[in-house]
Design a protein around this motif. Sequence first.
Motif, PDB file in Angstrom:
ATOM      1  N   ILE A 164      -0.100 -12.883  -3.912  1.00 59.09           N
ATOM      2  CA  ILE A 164       0.042 -12.217  -2.745  1.00 59.09           C
ATOM      3  C   ILE A 164       1.182 -11.123  -2.687  1.00 59.09           C
ATOM      4  N   GLY A 165       0.578  -9.877  -2.529  1.00 57.81           N
ATOM      5  CA  GLY A 165       1.111  -9.221  -2.387  1.00 57.81           C
ATOM      6  C   GLY A 165       0.675  -7.785  -1.118  1.00 57.81           C
ATOM      7  N   TYR A 166       1.337  -6.156  -1.440  1.00 61.20           N
ATOM      8  CA  TYR A 166       0.559  -5.905  -0.434  1.00 61.20           C
ATOM      9  C   TYR A 166       1.541  -3.900  -0.288  1.00 61.20           C
ATOM     10  N   GLY A 167       1.084  -2.988  -0.357  1.00 61.77           N
ATOM     11  CA  GLY A 167       1.279  -1.694  -0.368  1.00 61.77           C
ATOM     12  C   GLY A 167       0.767  -1.364   0.897  1.00 61.77           C
ATOM     13  N   ILE A 168       2.010  -0.049   1.798  1.00 62.26           N
ATOM     14  CA  ILE A 168       1.896   0.577   2.750  1.00 62.26           C
ATOM     15  C   ILE A 168       2.083   2.061   2.000  1.00 62.26           C
ATOM     16  N   GLY A 169       1.223   2.428   2.636  1.00 65.15           N
ATOM     17  CA  GLY A 169       1.666   4.811   2.651  1.00 65.15           C
ATOM     18  C   GLY A 169       0.654   5.103   3.197  1.00 65.15           C
ATOM     19  N   PRO A 170       0.243   6.549   2.999  1.00 66.47           N
ATOM     20  CA  PRO A 170      -0.464   7.834   3.767  1.00 66.47           C
ATOM     21  C   PRO A 170      -1.767   6.739   3.280  1.00 66.47           C
ATOM     22  N   ARG A 171      -2.517   7.068   4.741  1.00 62.80           N
ATOM     23  CA  ARG A 171      -4.230   6.888   5.209  1.00 62.80           C
ATOM     24  C   ARG A 171      -4.947   7.468   3.850  1.00 62.80           C
ATOM     25  N   SER A 172      -4.574   8.468   3.101  1.00 67.59           N
ATOM     26  CA  SER A 172      -5.749   8.968   1.915  1.00 67.59           C
ATOM     27  C   SER A 172      -5.350   8.029   0.654  1.00 67.59           C
ATOM     28  N   ILE A 173      -4.391   7.953   0.386  1.00 68.02           N
ATOM     29  CA  ILE A 173      -4.115   6.862  -0.598  1.00 68.02           C
ATOM     30  C   ILE A 173      -4.206   5.568  -0.579  1.00 68.02           C
ATOM     31  N   MET A 174      -4.204   4.764   0.885  1.00 66.62           N
ATOM     32  CA  MET A 174      -4.289   3.377   1.131  1.00 66.62           C
ATOM     33  C   MET A 174      -5.836   3.776   0.631  1.00 66.62           C
ATOM     34  N   ASP A 175      -6.269   4.401   1.218  1.00 64.72           N
ATOM     35  CA  ASP A 175      -7.510   4.130   0.944  1.00 64.72           C
ATOM     36  C   ASP A 175      -8.372   4.225  -0.329  1.00 64.72           C
TER      37      ASP A 175
END
Length: 358
Positions: free
Chosen positions: A226-237
């Motif tokens: 389990i992990g996660y990413g954080i970034g601008p809405r358009s990229i994460m979307d």
Amino acid sequence: MAITARPGLADIKPYKSGEASIEGRDSVFKLSANENPLGPSPMAVAAFKECLDGLNLYPSSDHSALREAISERLGIDSDLIVCGNGSDEILGLLAQAFAEPGAEIVYTKHGFLMYPIFARSVGAQPIEAEETNRQVNVRDLLAACSPRTRLVYLANPSNPTGNRIQSGELEWLANHLPPHIILVIDGAYAEFNEPADGSLDLATSRPNVVTTRTFSKIYGLAALRIGYGIGPRSIMDAIARMRAPFNVNGPAQAAAIASLKDREYMCHSQSFNRQWRQWLRLRLEASGVKCDDSSANFLLARFDGAKKALDCDQWLRKDGILVRRMESYQLPHCLRISIGSETANHAVADSIDHFMRR
Ligand SMILES: Cc1ncc(COP(=O)(O)O)c(C=O)c1O
């Protein structure tokens, strides 16, 4: 017509994980995979056990409770977070979503071995930027970029060197990268890095910076993936659209949420690592083995040549100790040693000392 896989896949050297056993030995000190010697938080274990009654049920697909817990903990908007089956999944999804055949993905000479694999898996060309004495230079990274570059993968602290990039330099890189390139700051070891590198601020304020985090290292949940990413809405979307609906299993989500609540465990994990990393480094240096200053949960031990490193690896195995050989990282004269339990740290320091004095 014969079935053929996508061009480039045959060039992938499969990733080899840290060895876990030695033939003929019942138990080993496994210092080859940068795992947490403390195990997970007791609160995470309890949360995991509570899931046993619900194994017939699909887990949350939008990971909303976990994203909320991360959001609260880090003070960032939960819409900017995507959870994955390990941070590996997030790193791979970024390549799938943003690099096409013929594109380029830049990483550094001693960078994490999965980066070229992610590039090749989507038909992109991996491009290696130089490092100077195992230290990433953001100007060399920028120089390796071209109009075809889609992503730059950069681990901070870096695996396997343990070196860190100063936050000013990360910001310099984010400022200078052309806007068509995503800077991916891989924070698998971020929580061991003191002070923090500013990657969270960059990922929440820039249109082309993403950072990843994992529960595998500081939280000791590697087996749950389990992990996660954080970034601008358009990229994460974009990457959220591509992931499988149930990519993170239920027990992993529950254990991760519980881990985030256990501040005491997290602080202990950090201070234990800080203390033993310093101790092991001093012991190695007293035995004549040099190490760079590490900001992660391992040390990169340097020997006088590849033969000596190989001999030391064999010597350690004879004592039941597994570390990581570094030929595939273009560091054949080095061995990467994870910070282990107190007993394991003593065992590896003593064994290397005997090897150096033999
Ligand atoms: C630099 C780096 N990035 C990413 C990962 C992937 O971690 P995970 O998929 O367990 O979150 C690792 C694991 O060792 C790593 O060393």
